[in-house]
Design a protein around this motif. Sequence first.
Motif, PDB file in Angstrom:
ATOM      1  N   HIS A  51       0.641  -1.085  -0.169  1.00  0.00           N
ATOM      2  CA  HIS A  51      -0.332  -0.059  -0.617  1.00  0.00           C
ATOM      3  C   HIS A  51       1.509   1.024  -0.045  1.00  0.00           C
ATOM      4  CE1 HIS A  51      -3.252   2.903   0.598  1.00  0.00           C
ATOM      5  NE2 HIS A  51      -3.036   2.747   1.545  1.00  0.00           N
ATOM      6  N   GLY A  52       0.457   2.318  -0.863  1.00  0.00           N
ATOM      7  CA  GLY A  52       1.611   3.509  -1.059  1.00  0.00           C
ATOM      8  C   GLY A  52       0.474   4.048  -1.307  1.00  0.00           C
ATOM      9  N   ILE A  53      -0.318   5.653  -0.408  1.00  0.00           N
ATOM     10  CA  ILE A  53      -0.295   6.933  -1.336  1.00  0.00           C
ATOM     11  C   ILE A  53       0.847   8.004  -1.996  1.00  0.00           C
ATOM     12  CG2 ILE A  53      -1.738   8.479   0.139  1.00  0.00           C
ATOM     13  CD1 ILE A  53      -2.081   7.071   2.221  1.00  0.00           C
ATOM     14  N   SER A  54       0.390   8.947  -2.625  1.00  0.00           N
ATOM     15  CA  SER A  54       0.621   9.384  -3.705  1.00  0.00           C
ATOM     16  C   SER A  54       2.659   9.024  -3.823  1.00  0.00           C
ATOM     17  CB  SER A  54       1.338  11.102  -2.045  1.00  0.00           C
ATOM     18  OG  SER A  54       1.919  12.225  -2.890  1.00  0.00           O
ATOM     19  N   LEU A  55       4.138   9.586  -3.458  1.00  0.00           N
ATOM     20  CA  LEU A  55       5.026   9.309  -3.066  1.00  0.00           C
ATOM     21  C   LEU A  55       5.097   7.715  -2.911  1.00  0.00           C
ATOM     22  CD1 LEU A  55       7.734  10.187  -4.700  1.00  0.00           C
ATOM     23  CD2 LEU A  55       8.192  11.158  -2.605  1.00  0.00           C
ATOM     24  N   GLY A  56       4.615   7.602  -1.814  1.00  0.00           N
ATOM     25  CA  GLY A  56       4.510   6.033  -1.409  1.00  0.00           C
ATOM     26  C   GLY A  56       3.240   5.354  -2.240  1.00  0.00           C
ATOM     27  N   ALA A  57       3.169   6.274  -3.174  1.00  0.00           N
ATOM     28  CA  ALA A  57       2.861   4.887  -3.936  1.00  0.00           C
ATOM     29  C   ALA A  57       3.940   4.253  -5.141  1.00  0.00           C
ATOM     30  CB  ALA A  57       1.458   5.273  -4.851  1.00  0.00           C
ATOM     31  N   TRP A  58       4.222   5.642  -5.020  1.00  0.00           N
ATOM     32  CA  TRP A  58       5.497   5.668  -6.255  1.00  0.00           C
ATOM     33  C   TRP A  58       6.473   4.142  -6.089  1.00  0.00           C
ATOM     34  CZ3 TRP A  58       9.125   9.960  -8.805  1.00  0.00           C
ATOM     35  CH2 TRP A  58       9.593   8.954  -9.576  1.00  0.00           C
ATOM     36  N   SER A  59       6.524   4.158  -4.844  1.00  0.00           N
ATOM     37  CA  SER A  59       7.752   4.158  -3.995  1.00  0.00           C
ATOM     38  C   SER A  59       7.896   2.888  -4.011  1.00  0.00           C
ATOM     39  CB  SER A  59       8.640   4.269  -1.901  1.00  0.00           C
ATOM     40  OG  SER A  59       8.469   5.740  -2.812  1.00  0.00           O
ATOM     41  N   SER A  60       6.041   1.849  -3.293  1.00  0.00           N
ATOM     42  CA  SER A  60       5.508   0.725  -3.129  1.00  0.00           C
ATOM     43  C   SER A  60       5.236   0.099  -4.601  1.00  0.00           C
ATOM     44  CB  SER A  60       4.228   0.876  -2.706  1.00  0.00           C
ATOM     45  OG  SER A  60       3.550  -0.832  -2.750  1.00  0.00           O
ATOM     46  N   MET A  61       5.208   0.738  -5.530  1.00  0.00           N
ATOM     47  CA  MET A  61       5.173   0.419  -6.969  1.00  0.00           C
ATOM     48  C   MET A  61       6.568  -0.537  -7.120  1.00  0.00           C
ATOM     49  SD  MET A  61       2.632   2.049  -9.253  1.00  0.00           S
ATOM     50  CE  MET A  61       2.518   3.274  -8.893  1.00  0.00           C
ATOM     51  N   TYR A  62       7.612   0.147  -6.604  1.00  0.00           N
ATOM     52  CA  TYR A  62       8.808   0.383  -7.197  1.00  0.00           C
ATOM     53  C   TYR A  62       9.287  -0.955  -6.429  1.00  0.00           C
ATOM     54  CZ  TYR A  62      14.180   1.177  -8.272  1.00  0.00           C
ATOM     55  OH  TYR A  62      15.479   1.012  -8.673  1.00  0.00           O
ATOM     56  N   ALA A  63       9.115  -0.959  -5.565  1.00  0.00           N
ATOM     57  CA  ALA A  63       9.568  -2.323  -4.215  1.00  0.00           C
ATOM     58  C   ALA A  63       8.645  -3.940  -4.748  1.00  0.00           C
ATOM     59  CB  ALA A  63       9.176  -2.077  -3.221  1.00  0.00           C
ATOM     60  N   PHE A  64       7.650  -3.635  -5.362  1.00  0.00           N
ATOM     61  CA  PHE A  64       7.274  -4.512  -6.320  1.00  0.00           C
ATOM     62  C   PHE A  64       7.574  -5.504  -7.215  1.00  0.00           C
ATOM     63  CE2 PHE A  64       3.671  -7.196  -9.366  1.00  0.00           C
ATOM     64  CZ  PHE A  64       3.069  -7.311  -7.883  1.00  0.00           C
ATOM     65  N   ASN A  65       8.490  -6.744  -6.759  1.00  0.00           N
ATOM     66  CA  ASN A  65       9.564  -7.218  -7.866  1.00  0.00           C
ATOM     67  C   ASN A  65       8.676  -8.334  -8.346  1.00  0.00           C
ATOM     68  OD1 ASN A  65      11.698  -8.705  -8.298  1.00  0.00           O
ATOM     69  ND2 ASN A  65      13.495  -7.907  -7.368  1.00  0.00           N
ATOM     70  N   VAL A  66       8.251  -8.063  -8.988  1.00  0.00           N
ATOM     71  CA  VAL A  66       8.213  -9.556  -9.774  1.00  0.00           C
ATOM     72  C   VAL A  66       8.549 -10.364 -10.097  1.00  0.00           C
ATOM     73  CG1 VAL A  66       8.149  -9.139 -12.281  1.00  0.00           C
ATOM     74  CG2 VAL A  66       6.087  -9.922 -12.003  1.00  0.00           C
ATOM     75  N   PHE A  67       9.558 -10.081 -10.503  1.00  0.00           N
ATOM     76  CA  PHE A  67      10.144 -11.668 -10.317  1.00  0.00           C
ATOM     77  C   PHE A  67      10.237 -12.674  -9.083  1.00  0.00           C
ATOM     78  CE2 PHE A  67      11.803  -8.983 -13.670  1.00  0.00           C
ATOM     79  CZ  PHE A  67      11.428  -9.702 -15.245  1.00  0.00           C
ATOM     80  N   GLN A  68      11.080 -11.740  -8.177  1.00  0.00           N
ATOM     81  CA  GLN A  68      11.117 -12.006  -6.415  1.00  0.00           C
ATOM     82  C   GLN A  68       9.757 -12.973  -6.391  1.00  0.00           C
ATOM     83  OE1 GLN A  68      10.839  -9.307  -3.865  1.00  0.00           O
ATOM     84  NE2 GLN A  68      12.972  -9.972  -1.919  1.00  0.00           N
ATOM     85  N   MET A  69       8.672 -12.349  -6.271  1.00  0.00           N
ATOM     86  CA  MET A  69       6.968 -12.610  -5.771  1.00  0.00           C
ATOM     87  C   MET A  69       6.538 -13.500  -6.567  1.00  0.00           C
ATOM     88  SD  MET A  69       5.880  -9.692  -4.720  1.00  0.00           S
ATOM     89  CE  MET A  69       6.928  -8.107  -3.745  1.00  0.00           C
ATOM     90  N   MET A  70       7.374 -13.783  -8.321  1.00  0.00           N
ATOM     91  CA  MET A  70       6.493 -14.960  -9.559  1.00  0.00           C
ATOM     92  C   MET A  70       5.838 -16.520  -8.913  1.00  0.00           C
ATOM     93  SD  MET A  70       7.769 -15.476 -13.078  1.00  0.00           S
ATOM     94  CE  MET A  70       8.110 -13.948 -13.033  1.00  0.00           C
ATOM     95  N   ASN A  71       6.886 -16.732  -7.749  1.00  0.00           N
ATOM     96  CA  ASN A  71       6.373 -17.898  -7.396  1.00  0.00           C
ATOM     97  C   ASN A  71       5.297 -17.825  -6.577  1.00  0.00           C
ATOM     98  OD1 ASN A  71       6.277 -21.335  -7.863  1.00  0.00           O
ATOM     99  ND2 ASN A  71       7.887 -21.033  -5.517  1.00  0.00           N
ATOM    100  N   GLU A  72       5.458 -16.934  -5.514  1.00  0.00           N
ATOM    101  CA  GLU A  72       4.324 -16.975  -4.266  1.00  0.00           C
ATOM    102  C   GLU A  72       4.370 -15.435  -4.002  1.00  0.00           C
ATOM    103  OE1 GLU A  72       5.589 -19.368  -1.309  1.00  0.00           O
ATOM    104  OE2 GLU A  72       7.409 -20.126  -1.419  1.00  0.00           O
ATOM    105  N   PRO A  73       3.481 -14.651  -5.844  1.00  0.00           N
ATOM    106  CA  PRO A  73       3.228 -13.476  -5.121  1.00  0.00           C
ATOM    107  C   PRO A  73       2.217 -13.478  -3.814  1.00  0.00           C
ATOM    108  CG  PRO A  73       1.265 -14.383  -5.997  1.00  0.00           C
ATOM    109  CD  PRO A  73       2.584 -16.032  -5.044  1.00  0.00           C
TER     110      PRO A  73
END
Length: 554
Positions: free
Chosen positions: A363-385
Amino acid sequence: MPKTRALNNFSVLSLLVGLLLAAASLTPSLVPRSTVFQGVLMGASAALGYLVTRFFLALWRALEIKVLTGRPASVALGLLAVPVLAVLAFCVADARGWQNTIRSRMGLPDLEAVSTVKILVIAVGVFILLFLIGYLIQLLFLVLRDRLARYIPASSANVLGLLLSAVLVVIATRDGAVNWFLRVADSSYAAAQHLTDPNRPAPETDWQPGGPQSLISWDLMGKPGRDFVMSGPSRADIEAFSGRPAKEPLRIYVGLAQDTDPQRRAEVALAEMIRVGAFERKVLVVASPTGTGWMDPASYDALEYMHQGDIATVGAQYSYLQSPLALIFEYDSGLAQATALMHVVYEHWVSLPPEQRPRLYMHGISLGAWSSMYAFNVFQMMNEPVDGALWVGPPFPSTLWNQANAAREPGSPFVLPEVDDGQVIRYASQFAKPERSGKPWGRIRVLFLQYASDPIVFYSASALWREPVWMGEPAAPDVSPSLSFTPIVTQLQLTMDLLASTTPPPGYGHTYHVHDYIDAWVSVTAPEGWSAQDSTRLKAICGQEGALGCANAT
């Protein structure tokens, strides 16, 4: 003498171009502008139009290309002045009405009748001030040109003098005034956040961050963190609302002053989460705050009611600046902090047996939304999202948000796209609910909550010369139908909108309403036993009398 030449070289053509841009600046943009903001914008638009035209005229003359002079030039300027002044008069007459088309949509009172006069007075003052600054810059050019002309041909001295003066101005502005302002703002916000409120002492319970056994320092948590940790609904509030047993919600927050290293702050947050039992709750939210470290109570209060308090939320501060400033100067700090926190939390979460893990949301709001999206590592989480994410008011540079927009279905609006039948990614606003399609979610639920009138979301750097995509579409209900595109001016308008993005009332601009958070969280987290009637009851008691959240709503 350079001084005499500068004074006698006033350009009527440049002034006319400036007046044309000043007229265009009176047209509406995304958020209402106060009299002062509009006056500054109008004066700055006129000055910028004058400056840009003078620059090209100077370049034209520096290349020794012929120009109209004498009576033909005067006649041409006179003919040009008539339509320019007519456009200016038309825009001045309609300025108040244009602003009221936005204000009425946002439930704000109309501007007073004398507002246009005040705007004109402020605009003239701003233009004169900026004109004097431009005059000093012109003096700098003349001095440099005359010095260079002693050693190189006059045409080369003109061009080189112009370029050198431009470089010196950029350096003085960027490395001088801007850096000074940034240091002052940063130190001011830092000082304010370290002021401990004597009426809000450190928690006395061991399970709260900042308490006697906590690994997080109360004094270093900062005001946003202390407010977040100590506010929100209690177990008694939640039980009174639902009539069922509840738990005390867990809120973990690490202040920027806790440690200089974002990785170390993330590790402290994880250790505190383990200490207080955050991973033993049913729902776990990894949140990224706004630039100042603020955690919007409208979001977290509602979420805790929905899950009977069986929830833990963790956040870590990365800046002291307001989001528009942090977005420009310190965005990388937010990206680094969100990535570090999400990495350590996810690694611990994934190490737990699947049946013992809480549901994990980002979860993130405003600049926190951008930061949270950036931390969304699809390769790390692909198997267990993770189970899902709610990103609110995502800033325009957000890579993941832009990628999702690029994948929107043909014909769906830019401000509210549809992506792959909404199985993974959905968009919502105050006028469009997340479940409006009636189609089921997939395994992961990702929701963007955004208002069409939010300049943090829909600012466009290319608006300097090109119409943004959303401007070519039918206006959303919270956007003025009179909004139009003008090169240069639209960029200035959107920049002013960024600075005023949180001035509209909740439900418009960059101020998100608790009612929209409720719909969003219900859709993303699917609370057990929750009904539409529960949402209606919670909305009825949240955000009343100007309150942002739902704490003690009962």
